[in-house]
Design an enzyme around this catalytic site. Structure first.
Site, PDB file in Angstrom:
ATOM      1  N   GLU A  85       0.801  -1.229   0.000  1.00 17.48           N
ATOM      2  CA  GLU A  85       0.000   0.000   0.000  1.00 17.48           C
ATOM      3  C   GLU A  85       0.833   1.279   0.000  1.00 17.48           C
ATOM      4  OE1 GLU A  85      -2.774  -0.400   3.251  1.00 17.48           O
ATOM      5  OE2 GLU A  85      -3.418  -2.381   2.604  1.00 17.48           O
ATOM      6  N   GLU A  99      -6.091 -10.716  -0.642  1.00 20.36           N
ATOM      7  CA  GLU A  99      -6.888 -10.411   0.567  1.00 20.36           C
ATOM      8  C   GLU A  99      -8.375 -10.306   0.220  1.00 20.36           C
ATOM      9  OE1 GLU A  99      -5.385  -6.970   2.667  1.00 20.36           O
ATOM     10  OE2 GLU A  99      -3.300  -7.493   2.288  1.00 20.36           O
ATOM     11  N   HIS A 104     -10.257  -6.233  -1.856  1.00 25.07           N
ATOM     12  CA  HIS A 104     -11.285  -5.878  -0.853  1.00 25.07           C
ATOM     13  C   HIS A 104     -12.419  -5.156  -1.588  1.00 25.07           C
ATOM     14  CE1 HIS A 104      -8.948  -7.013   2.623  1.00 25.07           C
ATOM     15  NE2 HIS A 104      -7.916  -6.312   2.180  1.00 25.07           N
ATOM     16  N   ASN A 113       2.114  -5.292  -2.985  1.00 26.41           N
ATOM     17  CA  ASN A 113       0.728  -5.627  -2.667  1.00 26.41           C
ATOM     18  C   ASN A 113      -0.095  -4.354  -2.450  1.00 26.41           C
ATOM     19  OD1 ASN A 113      -1.206  -7.709  -1.912  1.00 26.41           O
ATOM     20  ND2 ASN A 113      -1.014  -6.989   0.202  1.00 26.41           N
ATOM     21  N   ASP A 141     -12.171 -10.168   0.035  1.00 24.80           N
ATOM     22  CA  ASP A 141     -13.434 -10.239   0.766  1.00 24.80           C
ATOM     23  C   ASP A 141     -14.401  -9.252   0.137  1.00 24.80           C
ATOM     24  OD1 ASP A 141     -12.434  -7.873   1.879  1.00 24.80           O
ATOM     25  OD2 ASP A 141     -12.246  -8.676   3.895  1.00 24.80           O
TER      26      ASP A 141
END
Ligand code: G3I
Length: 397
Positions: free
Chosen positions: A170, A289, A258, A216, A291
């Site tokens: 990030e 990651e 996400h 990432n 979701d």
């Protein structure tokens, strides 16, 4: 792809899939793919299906189902918090390896690959580090040295055990940040300048020649305007290209995934196109990651199915979009969900105004949701010629 190469790849794929599909019929019973775990089904494509692991939940004697599913359903794991700097070195100079070691042992016992998360991030840094920089007692030179030592210590300790490391996480701003023109953001860019990114990859490579080293980030599932001033995917793409041109040992780009059902999100072909652009640079890719959260409106909270059902369906569709796009690119090596049960998800703790949740594959009682079934179906129904076994990626020197 040249015709001859395509034919050879397809032949290997057909042979592999034929062999795998022939194998599992045991004890006279026909092979039932729906009875297989996600991890096992992913292996048909060489794709690892992973989860983030909450070590508190894993250690809770009252929650055995969490352990069972974490161990049996996935072929790759990521520590949700235990490999972050604040967990590893809460006091300067004194590492607490216990929880991270326990996580690595868990993965080894269950024959799971590990995504190491995370070496350089602006969040979850130890207080002694951030306050030392804030009060001037840690100089710029010392900070760079501390980062080098941290990366070297962590990567060396788990050398040979980590499949993919999230080296830098990030580093890029979002259009809603100030200034809105995309830029390198956060603690490290502010105090060391963007050169820390190349340094971090070189230090990580020096400490482990075999791990695949990843950048990432979130909100990079698809390309937008193509202008790096406001298209984060383009900004990250340009960064990756530049790092490679400079000989930096970057092996992959991880797209966190996400998503939320309240947003427009993307279709499979858009996401597949983005993955293919990254892999055309010679990089591996991964969803790291995944979701898909939803607003917990009053209706949802009181059990109104007219409000709940569309959310569960949209969630399943979004899990599926990312998985199908990943399956479609041979360089997409893994698909990791950020927690697998609504009982243990970062979402409700993070988004509470308005409240959000329902973000994972299983509900709070570990019942598989529509999203789980859809992910399973995607793994079952995919195959050649459009879905081929994963490509081999070797770490860059
Ligand atoms: O460890 C303390 C505990 O001692 C205390 O009792 C408790 C009370 O709130 O807090 C605990 O720390 C929390 C920690 O998770 C462990 O549960 C922190 O408050 C909480 O902020 C922290 O949240 C984590 C978040 O990163 C922090 O940035 C989430 O669990 C974790 O899922 C999340 O993961 C990040 C990825 O690393 C990077 N990408 C985004 C993703 C989601 O934010």
């Amino acid at each position: 792809m040249k015709l001859r190469r395509w034919t050879a790849v397809a032949a290997v794929a057909v042979a592999t899939v034929a062999a795998l599909n022939a194998l599992p019929a045991t004890a006279g019973r026909p092979y039932d793919p729906t009875a297989q775990s996600l991890g096992t089904l992913g292996q048909r494509h060489g794709l690892h299906i992973g989860t983030a692991v909450d070590m508190d939940a894993l250690a809770d004697p009252a929650d055995p189902r969490y352990r069972e599913l974490a161990a049996s359903e996935f072929s790759s794991v990521t520590a949700e918090n235990e490999m972050k700097w604040e967990s590893l070195e809460p006091t300067r100079g004194s590492y607490d390896w216990g929880p991270a070691d326990a996580f690595v042992d868990f993965a080894r016992r269950n024959d799971q690959r590990i995504r190491g998360h995370v070496l350089v991030w602006h969040n979850q840094l130890p207080g002694w580090l951030t306050s030392g920089v804030a009060d001037g007692s840690i100089s710029r030179e010392e900070l760079r040295e501390l980062l080098r030592n941290h990366i070297t210590a962590v990567v060396s300790r788990y050398r040979g055990r980590i499949w993919q490391w999230d080296v830098v996480n990030e580093a890029v701003s979002d259009p809603w940040d100030t200034p809105s023109t995309l830029h390198y953001k956060g603690f490290w860019a502010q105090h060391l300048g963007p050169g820390y990114i190349a340094d971090a990859f070189r230090w990580a490579r020096a400490a482990d020649p075999k791990a695949l080293l990843f950048y990432n980030d979130y909100n990079i599932e698809a390309f937008g305007s193509g202008d790096p001033a406001d298209d984060k995917t383009q900004f990250v793409y340009d960064m990756a290209k530049r790092l490679l041109a400079e000989g930096v040992p970057l092996d992959g780009v991880g797209s966190q995934g996400h998503l939320g059902t309240q947003y427009g999100n993307f279709d499979t072909l858009q996401v597949a196109a983005a993955l293919k652009r990254f892999s055309a640079l010679g990089l591996a890719t991964a969803f790291t990651e995944v979701d898909v959260r939803s607003r917990l409106t009053e209706g949802v909270q009181t059990g109104d199915s007219e409000e709940i059902n569309p959310r569960l369906q949209a969630s399943a569709a979004n899990f599926s979009v990312l998985l199908k796009a990943c399956l479609a690119d041979r360089h997409c090596l893994s698909y990791t969900v950020w927690g697998f049960s609504d009982r243990h998800s970062w979402v409700p703790g993070w988004f509470d105004d308005p409240p959000e949740g329902l973000a994972t594959l299983y509900d709070e009682r570990y019942q598989p949701k529509r999203a789980y079934q859809e992910v399973k179906a995607d793994l079952i129904f995919a195959g050649p010629p459009y879905v081929l076994p994963r490509a081999t990626h070797r770490p860059r020197r």
